[in-house]
Design an enzyme around this catalytic site. Structure first.
Site, short mmCIF file in Angstrom:
data_model
loop_
_atom_site.label_atom_id
_atom_site.label_comp_id
_atom_site.label_asym_id
_atom_site.label_seq_id
_atom_site.Cartn_x
_atom_site.Cartn_y
_atom_site.Cartn_z
CG ASP A 60 2.29 3.95 -15.32
OD1 ASP A 60 1.78 4.13 -14.19
OD2 ASP A 60 1.67 4.20 -16.37
CG HIS A 84 -6.31 -1.44 -8.06
ND1 HIS A 84 -5.95 -0.75 -6.91
CD2 HIS A 84 -7.49 -0.90 -8.47
CE1 HIS A 84 -6.87 0.16 -6.64
NE2 HIS A 84 -7.81 0.09 -7.57
CB VAL A 115 -2.03 6.19 -8.30
CG1 VAL A 115 -2.74 5.22 -7.37
CG2 VAL A 115 -1.16 7.13 -7.53
CG ASP A 116 -3.85 1.68 -8.26
OD1 ASP A 116 -2.93 0.89 -8.00
OD2 ASP A 116 -4.56 2.19 -7.37
CG MET A 167 -1.81 -1.27 1.28
SD MET A 167 -2.67 -1.66 -0.25
CE MET A 167 -4.20 -0.84 0.05
C1 GAR Z 1 -5.82 -6.91 -2.14
O1 GAR Z 1 -7.21 -6.79 -2.30
C2 GAR Z 1 -5.09 -6.09 -3.18
O2 GAR Z 1 -5.73 -6.08 -4.43
C3 GAR Z 1 -5.14 -4.73 -2.55
O3 GAR Z 1 -4.86 -4.96 -1.19
C4 GAR Z 1 -5.37 -6.25 -0.83
C5 GAR Z 1 -4.26 -7.02 -0.17
O4 GAR Z 1 -4.74 -8.23 0.31
N1 GAR Z 1 -4.20 -3.83 -3.14
C6 GAR Z 1 -4.46 -2.55 -3.36
O5 GAR Z 1 -5.48 -2.01 -3.01
C7 GAR Z 1 -3.35 -1.79 -4.04
N2 GAR Z 1 -3.85 -0.58 -4.63
P1 GAR Z 1 -3.73 -9.39 0.73
O6 GAR Z 1 -2.68 -8.74 1.63
O7 GAR Z 1 -4.58 -10.36 1.46
O8 GAR Z 1 -3.12 -9.94 -0.53
#
Ligand code: GAR
Length: 226
Positions: A142, A110, A145-146, A91
């Protein structure tokens, strides 16, 4: 040869677990050289330790700015022998230094159908907005963001009033399917970026027929005659 990767996490690490599971079933051919978390004490680190994967905690608060944190990440990844970087629920924004150190080799998952709902709490954004279809995206990273070129997406119907948590858990189940697949494509060198488009070159493995692409996805369902 198995691609040596570094996995960056911030929390629960269920996507890390999905990668580990697919390695164990033999379809994902990467070596996870290191799991790096910006937060200590998170479940994702435990998962790595349980599977004998070296871990590192690099708290971002210990660095004066984004650039020096990025530099520390690059050093840790290189020292571990990683040749690609997998952001599995990391994050933090990664910056130009890291992207330059691993050009075309940084993937992110994402929990939204990008370009809708970038940033934090994507599942809450989708549930609040009232979309009918939600989902997840694996993309090259890149500097925005996302934003980078999209490799694979999966969609689920967003049920009325189910709330962000239920929607998020159904999205997460799909994340666990598409993320290891995208990482394997990277490992096999089958991803070709053409501007914003990513071509997945054909490989030896047949398409799973039960998941073959439906002609379209409409939700709620159309009634007879439409
Ligand atoms: C997941 O849903 C992932 O897609 C999201 O955080 C979560 C992590 O879960 N990532 C984002 O939001 C990045 N922008 P996890 O730690 O159980 O894999």
């Amino acid at each position: 040869m198995s691609l040596p990767v570094g996995v960056l996490i911030s929390g629960g690490g269920s996507n890390l677990q999905a990668l580990i599971d697919r390695k164990q079933t033999g379809v994902l051919d990467v070596t996870i050289q290191t799991v790096i978390s910006n937060n200590s004490g998170v479940k994702g680190l435990e998962r790595a330790v349980e599977h004998g994967i070296p871990t590192q905690v690099l708290p971002h608060q210990n660095y004066p700015d984004r650039q020096s944190y990025d530099r520390a990440l690059v050093r840790a990844l290189r020292d571990a022998g990683a040749q690609a970087v997998v952001l599995a629920g990391f994050m933090r924004l990664v910056g130009p230094e890291l992207l330059a150190a691993f050009p075309g080799r940084v993937l992110n998952i994402h929990p939204a159908l990008l370009p809708s709902f970038p940033g934090l709490h994507a599942q809450d954004q989708a549930a609040e907005y009232g979309v009918r279809l939600a989902g997840c995206t694996v993309h090259f990273v890149d500097e925005e963001v996302d934003h980078g070129p999209i490799i694979i997406q999966a969609a689920v119907p967003a049920l009325p009033n189910e709330g962000a948590e239920a929607l998020g858990s159904r999205i997460l189940a799909l994340e666990h399917r598409i993320f290891p697949q995208a990482v394997q494509w990277l490992a096999e060198g089958r991803l070709e970026v053409q501007g914003r488009h990513v071509v997945v070159r054909p490989g030896a493995r047949p398409v799973a027929t039960k998941d073959a692409l439906p002609p379209c996805l409409i939700f709620p369902s159309l009634e007879e005659g439409f």
